[in-house]
Scaffold this active site. Structure first.
Site, PDB file in Angstrom:
ATOM      1  N   GLU A  22      46.200  43.863  32.342  1.00 40.89           N
ATOM      2  CA  GLU A  22      47.401  43.138  32.775  1.00 40.89           C
ATOM      3  C   GLU A  22      47.304  41.672  32.360  1.00 40.89           C
ATOM      4  OE1 GLU A  22      48.642  44.420  36.974  1.00 40.89           O
ATOM      5  OE2 GLU A  22      46.763  45.453  36.631  1.00 40.89           O
ATOM      6  N   LYS A  27      42.769  51.843  45.625  1.00 45.21           N
ATOM      7  CA  LYS A  27      43.235  51.273  44.361  1.00 45.21           C
ATOM      8  C   LYS A  27      42.115  50.890  43.396  1.00 45.21           C
ATOM      9  CE  LYS A  27      46.805  50.591  43.181  1.00 45.21           C
ATOM     10  NZ  LYS A  27      47.714  49.460  43.328  1.00 45.21           N
ATOM     11  N   SER A  46      41.955  46.631  45.586  1.00 42.93           N
ATOM     12  CA  SER A  46      42.986  45.998  46.402  1.00 42.93           C
ATOM     13  C   SER A  46      42.338  45.516  47.691  1.00 42.93           C
ATOM     14  CB  SER A  46      44.077  47.011  46.693  1.00 42.93           C
ATOM     15  OG  SER A  46      44.763  46.661  47.873  1.00 42.93           O
ATOM     16  N   LYS A  78      46.775  18.820  21.398  1.00 45.03           N
ATOM     17  CA  LYS A  78      45.435  19.310  21.691  1.00 45.03           C
ATOM     18  C   LYS A  78      45.325  20.288  22.857  1.00 45.03           C
ATOM     19  CE  LYS A  78      44.247  15.172  20.699  1.00 45.03           C
ATOM     20  NZ  LYS A  78      45.189  15.130  19.554  1.00 45.03           N
ATOM     21  N   TYR A 108      51.966   8.892  11.932  1.00 50.50           N
ATOM     22  CA  TYR A 108      51.441   9.116  13.276  1.00 50.50           C
ATOM     23  C   TYR A 108      52.370   8.606  14.379  1.00 50.50           C
ATOM     24  CZ  TYR A 108      48.519   9.538  17.316  1.00 50.50           C
ATOM     25  OH  TYR A 108      48.062   9.899  18.548  1.00 50.50           O
ATOM     26  N   ASN A 166      42.605  48.789  39.952  1.00 51.50           N
ATOM     27  CA  ASN A 166      43.674  48.173  39.154  1.00 51.50           C
ATOM     28  C   ASN A 166      43.183  47.708  37.780  1.00 51.50           C
ATOM     29  OD1 ASN A 166      45.513  48.500  41.260  1.00 51.50           O
ATOM     30  ND2 ASN A 166      44.862  46.584  42.220  1.00 51.50           N
ATOM     31  N   HIS A 201      60.221  55.567  22.014  1.00 49.18           N
ATOM     32  CA  HIS A 201      61.047  55.259  23.200  1.00 49.18           C
ATOM     33  C   HIS A 201      60.303  55.609  24.491  1.00 49.18           C
ATOM     34  CE1 HIS A 201      64.618  55.139  20.453  1.00 49.18           C
ATOM     35  NE2 HIS A 201      63.915  56.075  19.841  1.00 49.18           N
TER      36      HIS A 201
END
Ligand code: ARG
Length: 466
Positions: free
Chosen positions: A295, A288, A282, A330, A322, A290, A161
């Site tokens: 991400e 910063k 940043s 594709k 077909y 990052n 948790h």
């Protein structure tokens, strides 16, 4: 020379195709990826037509040389060598070959259809790409194993948790990804036998009327087996669905890893540090750093699952054999291939350059995460576990209220809660003791993790043989 505006089917038509629809109908911009497979197919197929006397030996030479030249032309110049009237890679290769060698090029299509041709090309392409992806997964797993080995005894908080639960070995945590991703490898590897089935010879839907030796085609194209039913052969895209599903499952695991690593590399945790190579800054805040690589690993799961759902939806309730809807498979497939390859490559770099801060991990362990040890001690003294849990809960609560660490509770202090604590000693929350108790298979004890590493190495070695 052939008029480029003329369609392969123009004989039956009186009007020209509408330009808006022509654009929608074109797949060349993306199925150009299949040019090598399409050229290989045409070469092997033309050999077979030569055996059947449909193409002469001289024409075969022309075709083979022409295809070879074409392959390097396309490799060098890409889409630019095709007129924008060309519908797909099959027509593109045939048209350009005709421009190079003349009428012999027009003979290549006898007894085949673009329906069995595209299904064969895509399968060939996917076999190649799955092997590349398997290789990348292997590299990723090898690095995970190395990180575990190099940090075998580092301890960290374990979470459920996203709250501190019990301490674990960092190596144990890393191996959790190994075993999960190892199954992804196996799934993908196993799927190869279902991808490697050759539809060529199925023609449009009813099977070719030419006496093709499909075994010859299979061997020379490098397939494991051939489709047993032509209607199934030209229609089935379950091999793509299976691939997209396998990649989705893998990307879910990788998104969990990414999420953990984003947290663990943040200022608040500081367990690991990402290399500048896989971080960004940043444009406004000079402070910063990052974790964009992670991400994006997490974020790209969305498009990978999207591709899977998109193909699933497209295939639902298609009538047999077909249908042009199938052309939509594709872009989904290619996008997932590219995306997972990028994700794996970036994370291999990330892991190779990862710094691990053992001290921070150790210091972050919340003393109350040893609480289960107290309950277990009582349970071993014949106190029913539910009872032991309650008593320990009270001790934890008192510690919180009086602002003392659970781990600083001495035997004398514990005995006040329950006499069965007698003999527990003051060192009951020793991390090494905690680990030693968990050396059963799969546990977080050092011996267990060493066993995991041993098994993992064997699995990797066995992969290398396949
Ligand atoms: N571009 C088509 C595809 O990707 C090739 C097969 C076309 N077949 C046809 N009968 N129009 O599916």
């Amino acid at each position: 020379m052939k008029n480029e505006n003329e369609k392969a089917w123009s004989g039956r038509f009186k009007e020209e195709i509408d330009l808006v629809f022509e654009k929608m109908n074109r797949s060349l911009s993306y199925d150009i990826r299949l040019y090598k497979e399409d050229i290989l197919l045409n070469r092997v197929y033309s050999e077979e037509l030569t055996r059947l006397g449909i193409i002469s030996k001289k024409e075969l030479e022309l075709i083979k040389n022409g295809l070879k030249e074409l392959e390097s032309d396309i490799a060098q110049k890409g889409l630019s060598i095709f007129s924008d009237k060309i519908e797909d890679i099959h027509m593109g290769i045939e048209t350009l070959l005709f421009e190079k060698i003349g009428d012999a090029a027009k003979k290549m299509h006898a007894g085949k259809s673009r329906n069995d041709q595209i299904a064969t090309d895509v399968r060939l392409y996917l076999i190649k790409e799955v092997k590349v992806i398997l290789d990348l997964i292997k590299k990723f797993l090898t690095i995970l194993l190395k990180i575990s080995e190099n940090n075998i005894d580092a301890v960290m908080p374990g979470y459920t948790h996203l709250r501190q639960a019990q301490p674990v070995l960092f190596s144990h945590y890393i191996m959790s990804f190994f075993f999960s991703i190892e199954r992804d490898y196996e799934r993908l590897n196993d799927s190869l036998k279902r991808i490697s089935i050759m539809p060529l010879g199925n023609a449009a839907l009813a099977g070719s009327s030419y006496k093709l030796e499909r075994d010859y085609l299979q061997k020379n194209l490098g397939f494991d087996s051939i489709t047993q039913n032509s209607m199934d052969g030209v229609l089935s895209r379950d091999f793509i669905l299976e691939f997209l599903s396998n990649i989705s499952i893998l990307s879910i695991t990788l998104s969990r890893y990414a999420e953990d690593f984003i947290l663990f590399s943040s200022e608040h945790f500081g367990f690991i540090e990402l290399s500048d190579k896989v971080s960004t800054g940043s444009s406004i805040m000079p402070n910063k750093k990052n974790p964009d690589s992670l991400e994006l690993t997490r974020g790209k799961t969305g498009r990978i699952i999207g591709n899977f759902v998109s193909l699933f939806t497209m295939l639902k309730a298609l009538p047999s054999t077909y249908n042009k809807d199938l052309q939509e498979d594709k872009e989904r497939l290619f996008d997932s291939i590219d995306t997972i390859k990028d994700i794996l490559k970036v994370n291999i770099i990330l892991l190779e350059n990862l710094k691990i801060n053992k001290e921070k991990m150790k210091n972050a362990i919340d003393p109350s995460s040893f609480a289960t040890e107290l309950a277990d001690y009582l349970a071993n003294k014949n106190v029913p576990f539910r009872e032991a849990h309650k008593i320990t809960g009270k001790i934890v609560l008192n510690c919180i209220e009086n602002q003392i660490y659970l781990t600083s509770m001495t035997e004398n202090m514990l005995i006040k809660y329950d006499l069965n604590f007698k003999g527990i000693g003051d060192n009951w929350a020793d991390i090494n003791q905690f680990l030693n108790k968990r050396n059963l298979t799969g546990g977080t004890g050092i011996k267990s993790v060493k066993d995991q590493i041993k098994k993992a190495r064997k699995i990797l070695n066995d992969f290398k043989k396949t």
